[in-house]
Design an enzyme around this catalytic site. Structure first.
Site, mmCIF file in Angstrom:
data_model
loop_
_atom_site.group_PDB
_atom_site.id
_atom_site.type_symbol
_atom_site.label_atom_id
_atom_site.label_comp_id
_atom_site.label_asym_id
_atom_site.label_seq_id
_atom_site.Cartn_x
_atom_site.Cartn_y
_atom_site.Cartn_z
ATOM 1 N N ASP A 132 111.947 91.487 112.651
ATOM 2 C CA ASP A 132 111.575 90.150 112.190
ATOM 3 C C ASP A 132 110.241 90.273 111.438
ATOM 4 O OD1 ASP A 132 111.295 86.826 113.689
ATOM 5 O OD2 ASP A 132 110.653 87.638 111.750
ATOM 6 N N LYS A 139 108.394 82.979 104.727
ATOM 7 C CA LYS A 139 106.981 82.721 104.391
ATOM 8 C C LYS A 139 106.602 83.228 102.996
ATOM 9 C CE LYS A 139 105.774 82.635 109.286
ATOM 10 N NZ LYS A 139 105.254 81.293 109.599
ATOM 11 N N TYR A 163 108.307 85.476 118.665
ATOM 12 C CA TYR A 163 109.015 84.248 118.289
ATOM 13 C C TYR A 163 109.833 84.540 117.045
ATOM 14 C CZ TYR A 163 109.574 79.430 116.469
ATOM 15 O OH TYR A 163 110.079 78.243 115.970
#
Ligand code: KE4
Length: 437
Positions: free
Chosen positions: A241, A274, A146
């Protein structure tokens, strides 16, 4: 209907009247596991307290950002100091440069970066940049990974290898996903066939090195070596990612671990989020200077954001990254996380339950499967009903893990050895219940 005495139920009912599903991000609604989400009143260190005043040991950590634990004093102080100087200016600040310099120093494959406000924005911008820099349209991604909810990335595999992706969400026109090719994670043969057929049209390949959106699945070294080689051979950009793994699994991110195994391994672009914001809205994408300088205002690829590099968020991120660089930070965190997964595995073995687990740095995953899965199809063989019983059994005992079997877990520097022991003891009790039902 009798008004509930449970504040969470009351608040959930109230929220659902004005917020779709009562939440601002779907996974928080407990839809996969059932039951009522806990409305959190406050957090500190390794703990959350809900609106009933119940305390939980927190293994979500805001889905990764809270690596220091909640409300680390040095981070709180840095944020309060920044707030007193102003919330947002819409003009450059030194702090954005300082944060960018820290990230460039810690992740040498990143020569330049752009700060944004979410991982989705970072991933979307990296894809646009790859397309603009190469003049190509096709993107390769992998089933189970994702990368945020940008249209071009909400894609499921086509009917066969050669066919391109179909939207996974309503509202995404098929024209937008037809240039996205979805392959099986860790499948070298499929990867090679796809590049043989489409390589000259591929702008970029985007992947999670440790797929935390399949709970915890590692890319094999052989697979990542071929991803790097094929991208180089065909002039496509390798985009890692690391929104979840960046500054979570190691100080240099997951890419620093693979660079030890694969000579010369480095991405062309990296997506971050994050941890670099420490719990505030902050993410980034960065990489080779020649690629990054294609971005506006220098180059033809447009990208922008009102709150990009926000002064309060960058203060939070800088203070967080400063703590991560303390001596033995990751060694201590990795040992504590490994003690958790080893303890859980031992408790499951006592009950002869199928169980496999893995961890890297402060990130972990476990499966109610005898072997660690290598791809999405294998992960989906997990027993969702049994997982849901495990989730609620732990929640009732004050242990808060991710409310979905495909999500990873996170340990913070604030989790004590006693917290880990209490978690293993709670899991032992729940495993015994699972065995008997
Ligand atoms: P955000 O837009 O949620 O900041 O980041 C998107 C994103 C991009 N890349 C990876 C590898 C990610 O894991 C994420 C977001 N992760 C989810 C949890 N799997 C965030 C939780 C949520 O969606 O509420």
């Amino acid at each position: 209907m009798k008004p509930s005495t449970d504040r969470n139920e009351t608040l959930f009912e109230q929220a659902r009247r004005v917020i779709p599903g009562g939440v601002n991000s779907p996974v928080r609604a407990f839809k996969a596991v059932g039951g009522t989400p806990r409305f959190i009143r406050r957090a500190h260190g390794a703990y959350l307290w809900d609106e009933n005043g119940d305390r939980f040991i927190d293994y979500i950590g805001s889905w990764g950002p809270m690596i220091l634990g909640h409300n680390h004093p040095a981070v709180v102080e840095a944020v309060l100091e920044a707030v007193r100087e102003g919330f947002s200016f819409g003009a450059p600040t030194e702090r954005e440069t300082l944060l960018a310099e820290q990230i460039v120093r810690l992740m040498p494959a990143i020569e330049m970066l752009r700060l944004v406000s979410s991982g989705t924005e970072a991933g979307m911008s990296a894809i646009r940049l790859a397309r603009g820099a190469t003049g190509r349209n096709k993107i390769v991604k992998f089933e189970g990974c994702y990368h945020g909810h940008a249209d071009a990335l909400l894609v499921k595999a086509g009917s066969g290898l050669a066919t391109f992706g179909h939207p996974t969400s309503a509202g995404v026109p098929p024209e937008v996903t037809r240039d996205t090719l979805v392959l099986a994670y860790n499948d070298v043969a499929q990867l090679e066939a796809a590049f043989a057929e489409h390589g000259s049209q591929v702008a970029g390949l985007i992947i999670e090195l440790i797929a935390g959106n399949m709970n915890f699945v590692r890319a094999t070294t052989a697979f990542m070596r071929r991803c790097r080689e094929l991208c180089s051979q065909h002039g496509a950009l390798l985009i890692l990612d690391e929104v979840m793994t960046g500054f979570r699994v190691a100080l240099g991110g997951a890419q620093s671990l693979y660079a030890r195994e694969i000579a010369g391994f480095a991405p062309d672009l990296t997506v971050l989020g994050k941890v670099i914001g420490g719990g505030m809205p902050l993410a980034a994408f960065g990489g080779r200077r020649a690629v990054m300088e294609q971005l506006a205002p220098l180059g033809p690829v447009y990208q922008a954001g009102t709150l990009s590099g926000n002064p309060v968020a960058t203060a939070c991120g800088l203070a967080t990254l400063r703590q991560l660089q303390q001596p033995r930070f990751f060694e201590t965190l990795a040992n504590r996380t490994r003690a958790l997964v080893d303890g859980l595995a031992a408790a499951a073995r006592e009950q002869s339950l199928p169980f496999s687990a893995d961890s890297e740095g402060g990130m972990f995953g476990f499966f109610l499967l005898p072997e660690l899965p290598r791809n999405y199809a294998a992960v989906m063989k997990s027993d969702a009903t049994r997982f849901n019983r495990l989730f609620h059994g732990l929640l009732e005992r004050g242990i808060y893990i991710a409310p979905a079997l495909y999500e990873a877990g996170f340990v913070s520097a604030a989790h004590s050895a006693q917290d880990i022991e209490a978690t293993i003891a709670a899991a032992r009790a729940v495993f015994a219940e699972l065995r008997n039902k």
